[in-house]
Design a protein around this motif. Structure first.
Motif, mmCIF file in Angstrom:
data_model
loop_
_atom_site.group_PDB
_atom_site.id
_atom_site.type_symbol
_atom_site.label_atom_id
_atom_site.label_comp_id
_atom_site.label_asym_id
_atom_site.label_seq_id
_atom_site.Cartn_x
_atom_site.Cartn_y
_atom_site.Cartn_z
ATOM 1 N N ALA A 148 21.357 -14.545 -62.034
ATOM 2 C CA ALA A 148 21.708 -13.121 -62.127
ATOM 3 C C ALA A 148 22.256 -12.809 -63.518
ATOM 4 C CB ALA A 148 22.722 -12.762 -61.056
ATOM 5 N N LYS A 151 19.388 -12.710 -65.788
ATOM 6 C CA LYS A 151 18.322 -11.853 -65.245
ATOM 7 C C LYS A 151 16.982 -12.581 -65.240
ATOM 8 C CE LYS A 151 20.308 -7.413 -66.000
ATOM 9 N NZ LYS A 151 20.430 -6.225 -66.764
ATOM 10 N N CYS A 152 17.009 -13.790 -64.734
ATOM 11 C CA CYS A 152 15.784 -14.581 -64.698
ATOM 12 C C CYS A 152 15.677 -15.259 -63.336
ATOM 13 C CB CYS A 152 15.802 -15.614 -65.828
ATOM 14 S SG CYS A 152 17.004 -16.916 -65.591
ATOM 15 N N ASN A 245 18.594 -15.312 -53.505
ATOM 16 C CA ASN A 245 17.618 -14.767 -54.450
ATOM 17 C C ASN A 245 16.732 -15.837 -55.092
ATOM 18 O OD1 ASN A 245 16.535 -12.516 -55.829
ATOM 19 N ND2 ASN A 245 17.729 -13.029 -57.643
ATOM 20 N N SER A 247 13.804 -18.252 -56.187
ATOM 21 C CA SER A 247 12.349 -18.089 -56.143
ATOM 22 C C SER A 247 11.674 -19.282 -55.498
ATOM 23 C CB SER A 247 11.805 -17.941 -57.561
ATOM 24 O OG SER A 247 12.351 -16.795 -58.155
ATOM 25 N N GLY A 466 9.393 -14.701 -61.099
ATOM 26 C CA GLY A 466 10.183 -15.007 -59.901
ATOM 27 C C GLY A 466 9.358 -15.201 -58.641
#
Ligand SMILES: *[C@@H]1O[C@H](CO)[C@@H](O)[C@H](O)[C@H]1NC(C)=O
Length: 520
Positions: A148, A151-152, A245, A247, A466
């Motif tokens: 977070a 932002k990846c 969150n 991936s 992601g």
């Protein structure tokens, strides 16, 4: 022209190089080994790696290293940590696999990591950017915050297989009725008690997490990460959004291991990526001992945490007697000096394990059954005698026994006598070796080697921003909707209303009838 081509080629190369942040902050040797392997494969694929590690190396010119080796100090203050020896375990077997203890250790380390001055320096630099964060997943999700922050996408590196604790983060927890658990030794299918036990473990783990560990993690998240986010001009997202969150999960297990529950699209098995192929050449003195072992050799090691030197002395003497009676050579990883060694027994303070297991004269491996060792034995097709001590070692060895290439011996004061029986059984029975070779073939029968697969999935996640197409829809709805409890509630209330109406109507009618009867 040539110059233009050169610029173009280097541009293309640059475009393909991703900035990867790899985290292995837990000071457990096996987790460190996995982290180093991830870095090795990514560096070979020409990516730009920053590695946060509890086991820093001297020379690291191919990647940037962030030293969090101080994390080990946070654990050494812990009484249990200090007395964690084989002798201690033999006295306290019931204290092992304490769920609260496992969660506490992970929390303490994460808390320490986010206060480490080297790591903070990285986090507080507003110019740092990453394309993907790969973090080890060990009983805490706090490291998810980093994805977070940058932002990846986030990739978890999970040191075990398809375990419900990991699966719950990308889809949902598996049904405990048929899934093995590292917290208990049984292999599926379970009997009545086994099923009950798996359910109880899942409830216990989840309760302790929810009631105790999660509030502590959230507090740490607010306290330590808020200023870091604000420093980058970001507001702190909710912990729940961060935690679920990821991936992808890269799991350190291989499909041939069997007895696995089904897994979601973004859960990939890449077990074996830590094994270097071909293995490093052996030091000359060891090579010579192994080459000249006329009847082959037996390799004995209890791993890196559990040192053989902590085995009580009368058992050591018993073991030396058992080994001395064999015609085979014995290689024992023993971290101290041992007087009066029998001629066929050789002590190694440090053992290059994969290279020893790869030697054609290796007959079998006597092991504590750690997951990395278990994978290495299958990689090289070596049968094993397992002496499990802690954590997932019981289930690993029971699986190996179920797979037909291992036998199990309990860690008791009778170890030398039990081991003698097991060794004779191993030597007399060729099926263990045959089964180990068979399983090894199955393990190697993959589209690409696991290290290549690792790189592919990491790049895939970056390329697809992601990999949202791999996300499980199970994460999109709350648990009560998944269990149809809302539907059940509607059905129950409709039926209940109908029932009440019916009773009322019936009693009114019967009253009417009664009244009419009275009037007549
Ligand atoms: C969630 O993951 C995506 C990429 O997969 C990332 O861009 C986003 O910042 C993450 N959000 C949070 C709250 O972690």
């Amino acid at each position: 022209m040539f110059f233009k081509v050169l610029v173009f080629v280097s541009l293309v190369l640059c475009l393909d190089a991703y900035k990867v942040l790899v985290l292995a902050p837990t000071p457990f040797r096996s987790l460190g080994v996995l982290g180093e392997a991830i870095v090795r494969h990514l560096v070979e694929a020409k990516h730009e790696v920053t590695f946060v590690t509890a086991f820093p190396k001297e020379n690291t010119k191919n990647y940037r290293q962030i030293d969090v080796s101080d994390n080990a100090l946070a654990l050494s203050g812990n009484d249990d940590g200090a007395s964690f020896t084989l002798a201690w375990v033999m006295e306290n077997p019931q204290l092992m696999n304490d769920i609260r203890y496992l969660q506490d250790v992970a929390y303490i380390i994460a808390n320490e990591t986010f206060q480490n001055k080297h790591f903070l320096k990285l986090l507080q630099d507003p110019k740092e950017e990453f394309d993907v964060v790969i973090s080890e997943l060990y009983e805490t999700e706090l490291y998810a915050a980093l994805a977070a922050l940058y932002k990846c996408p986030l990739v978890w590196s999970y040191s075990m297989g398809a375990h419900w604790m990991a699966l719950r983060l990308v889809a949902e927890a598996t049904n405990p009725a048929f899934a093995a658990d590292y917290l208990s030794p049984e292999v599926p299918p379970f009997d009545f008690y086994g099923r009950l036990n798996k359910l109880w473990l899942q409830i216990q783990w989840s309760y302790i997490k929810w009631a105790d560990t999660l509030p502590k993690e959230k507090a740490t998240y607010e306290r330590l990460l808020k200023p870091i986010f604000e420093n980058r001009g970001l507001s702190l997202p909710s912990y729940d959004d961060v935690m679920y969150n990821a991936s992808l999960i890269l799991a350190n297990d291989y499909k041939g291991n069997g007895l696995m529950p089904s897994t979601p699209q973004n859960f990939q098995f890449i077990g074996g990526y830590h094994v270097e192929t071909p293995p490093k050449p052996l030091p000359e003195n060891i090579q010579e001992i192994l080459d000249t072992a006329k009847h082959g050799f037996i390799y004995f090691s209890m791993g890196s945490i559990w040192q053989s030197k902590d085995i009580p002395v009368n058992i050591v003497n018993g073991l030396l007697k058992v080994f001395g009676e064999l015609k085979e050579t014995v290689i024992w990883k023993y971290e101290d000096v041992l007087p009066n060694l029998p001629k066929n027994v050789h002590i190694l303070k440090w053992a290059p394990q994969p290279s020893i297991l790869a030697h054609p004269k290796c007959l079998f491996f006597i092991t504590h059954g750690g997951h990395l060792s278990s994978i290495e034995t299958v990689h090289f097709g070596v049968p094993t005698i397992g002496i499990p001590i802690f954590f997932d070692q019981f289930i690993n060895i029971n699986k190996a026994v179920a797979n037909g290439y291992a036998t199990k011996v309990d860690l008791t004061y009778n170890l030398h006598n039990d081991l003698k029986i097991a060794i004779n059984n191993m030597l007399a029975n060729s099926t263990f070796k045959e089964r180990a070779k068979e399983l090894s073939q199955l393990y190697h029968d993959r589209v690409v080697p696991p290290g290549k697969e690792l790189v592919h999935w990491v790049e895939h996640v970056v390329r697809t921003r992601g990999a949202p197409h791999l996300r499980s829809p199970a994460l999109m709805l709350p648990w009560y909707q998944k269990m149809y409890l809302d539907v059940a509630a509607i059905i129950i209330s409709v039926v209940a209303t109908a029932f009440i109406l019916f009773i009322r109507l019936f009693s009114r009618n019967s009253r009417k009838v009664n009244m009419e009867k009275k009037h007549n």
